[in-house]
Scaffold this motif. Structure first.
Motif, PDB file in Angstrom:
ATOM      1  N   ASN A   1       0.862  -1.226  -0.158  1.00 34.73           N
ATOM      2  CA  ASN A   1       0.353  -0.034  -0.098  1.00 34.73           C
ATOM      3  C   ASN A   1       1.014   1.539  -0.021  1.00 34.73           C
ATOM      4  OD1 ASN A   1      -2.680  -1.823   0.250  1.00 34.73           O
ATOM      5  ND2 ASN A   1      -3.179  -0.916   2.275  1.00 34.73           N
ATOM      6  N   ILE A   2       1.506   1.231   1.139  1.00 30.33           N
ATOM      7  CA  ILE A   2       2.863   2.395   0.716  1.00 30.33           C
ATOM      8  C   ILE A   2       3.566   2.763  -0.296  1.00 30.33           C
ATOM      9  CG2 ILE A   2       4.832   3.151   2.103  1.00 30.33           C
ATOM     10  CD1 ILE A   2       4.021   2.415   4.244  1.00 30.33           C
ATOM     11  N   LEU A   3       4.103   1.440  -0.846  1.00 31.74           N
ATOM     12  CA  LEU A   3       4.976   1.782  -2.186  1.00 31.74           C
ATOM     13  C   LEU A   3       3.663   1.731  -3.244  1.00 31.74           C
ATOM     14  CD1 LEU A   3       7.419  -1.651  -1.951  1.00 31.74           C
ATOM     15  CD2 LEU A   3       7.652   0.928  -1.639  1.00 31.74           C
ATOM     16  N   GLN A   4       2.597   1.358  -3.043  1.00 29.83           N
ATOM     17  CA  GLN A   4       1.511   1.688  -4.978  1.00 29.83           C
ATOM     18  C   GLN A   4       1.326   3.241  -4.316  1.00 29.83           C
ATOM     19  OE1 GLN A   4      -1.484  -0.478  -3.899  1.00 29.83           O
ATOM     20  NE2 GLN A   4      -0.380  -2.456  -5.835  1.00 29.83           N
ATOM     21  N   LYS A   5       0.957   4.184  -3.105  1.00 31.15           N
ATOM     22  CA  LYS A   5       1.166   5.040  -2.941  1.00 31.15           C
ATOM     23  C   LYS A   5       1.816   6.161  -3.339  1.00 31.15           C
ATOM     24  CE  LYS A   5      -0.402   8.697   0.574  1.00 31.15           C
ATOM     25  NZ  LYS A   5      -0.550   8.933   2.084  1.00 31.15           N
TER      26      LYS A   5
ATOM     27  N   GLN B   1       9.876   7.483  -8.524  1.00 32.15           N
ATOM     28  CA  GLN B   1      10.206   8.842  -9.618  1.00 32.15           C
ATOM     29  C   GLN B   1      11.435   9.117  -8.970  1.00 32.15           C
ATOM     30  OE1 GLN B   1      10.476   7.083 -12.656  1.00 32.15           O
ATOM     31  NE2 GLN B   1      12.261   8.323 -13.458  1.00 32.15           N
ATOM     32  N   GLU B   2      11.243  10.264  -8.474  1.00 28.29           N
ATOM     33  CA  GLU B   2      12.071  11.376  -7.819  1.00 28.29           C
ATOM     34  C   GLU B   2      12.905  10.806  -7.516  1.00 28.29           C
ATOM     35  OE1 GLU B   2       9.723  13.923  -5.256  1.00 28.29           O
ATOM     36  OE2 GLU B   2       8.165  14.392  -6.549  1.00 28.29           O
ATOM     37  N   ILE B   3      12.917   9.596  -6.494  1.00 29.69           N
ATOM     38  CA  ILE B   3      13.920   8.975  -5.735  1.00 29.69           C
ATOM     39  C   ILE B   3      14.873   8.304  -6.647  1.00 29.69           C
ATOM     40  CG2 ILE B   3      14.583   7.485  -3.889  1.00 29.69           C
ATOM     41  CD1 ILE B   3      11.669   7.746  -2.905  1.00 29.69           C
ATOM     42  N   LYS B   4      14.257   8.130  -7.945  1.00 25.00           N
ATOM     43  CA  LYS B   4      15.424   6.709  -8.768  1.00 25.00           C
ATOM     44  C   LYS B   4      16.167   8.927  -9.581  1.00 25.00           C
ATOM     45  CE  LYS B   4      12.482   3.139  -9.804  1.00 25.00           C
ATOM     46  NZ  LYS B   4      11.828   2.998 -11.518  1.00 25.00           N
ATOM     47  N   GLU B   5      15.655   9.383  -9.662  1.00 23.89           N
ATOM     48  CA  GLU B   5      16.586  10.135 -10.975  1.00 23.89           C
ATOM     49  C   GLU B   5      17.195  11.362  -9.787  1.00 23.89           C
ATOM     50  OE1 GLU B   5      13.167  13.063 -11.883  1.00 23.89           O
ATOM     51  OE2 GLU B   5      12.170  11.309 -13.530  1.00 23.89           O
ATOM     52  N   GLN B   6      16.627  10.925  -8.080  1.00 24.55           N
ATOM     53  CA  GLN B   6      18.071  12.372  -7.241  1.00 24.55           C
ATOM     54  C   GLN B   6      18.805  11.325  -6.592  1.00 24.55           C
ATOM     55  OE1 GLN B   6      16.126  12.410  -3.006  1.00 24.55           O
ATOM     56  NE2 GLN B   6      18.286  12.913  -2.426  1.00 24.55           N
TER      57      GLN B   6
END
Length: 140
Positions: A110-114, A122-127
């Motif tokens: 649930n947390i990951l889907q949110k 995506q923000e974390i991946k880009e960072q």
């Protein structure tokens, strides 16, 4: 997964092109093991650091690993002149939870889907990619 080499001229074009080289990979990486089944000089290692050190001193020709993780390890070890080719295979990554923690699956899902719906994943991946690339000295 990509093929890391020290020789930029090494012609890597798919799994079959690795047949004549010595290849190191992380033990237990099933998709890699399956695709290297015909490579007679394939060596599983317990730690990728070991594989990259072997590549650096000429004990192996190729290390097969994920592009991002391989670049991080090479950078962490201070290795110069590591090159990688086009992906040998692209696939999504999955995380696994031990059966003893199965009660965490639903709340974690649930947390990951949110997070994904809100764009946070995506923000974390880009960072992480930006932080890595800003410190990177060797590029393809």
């Amino acid at each position: 997964f990509v093929a890391f080499t020290k020789d930029k001229q090494l012609p890597v074009d798919g799994w079959k092109s690795l047949l004549t080289y010595s290849v190191d990979y992380l033990r237990g990486t099933l998709v890699v093991e399956k695709n290297l089944i015909e490579v007679t000089n394939a060596t599983p290692v317990d730690a990728l650091e070991q594989a990259f050190r072997r590549l650096d001193i000429g004990r192996t020709d190729v290390v097969v690993d994920g592009r991002f993780s391989g670049q991080i390890i090479a950078q962490k070890l201070g290795l110069k002149g590591m090159f990688f080719e086009s992906p040998l295979i692209s696939m999504p990554g999955y995380h696994y939870i031990n059966m003893k923690n199965k009660k965490m699956v639903e709340p974690l899902t649930n947390i990951l889907q949110k997070m994904k719906a809100e764009g946070r994943v995506q923000e974390i991946k880009e960072q992480v990619a930006r932080e890595f690339l800003n410190g990177q000295t060797e590029k393809q």
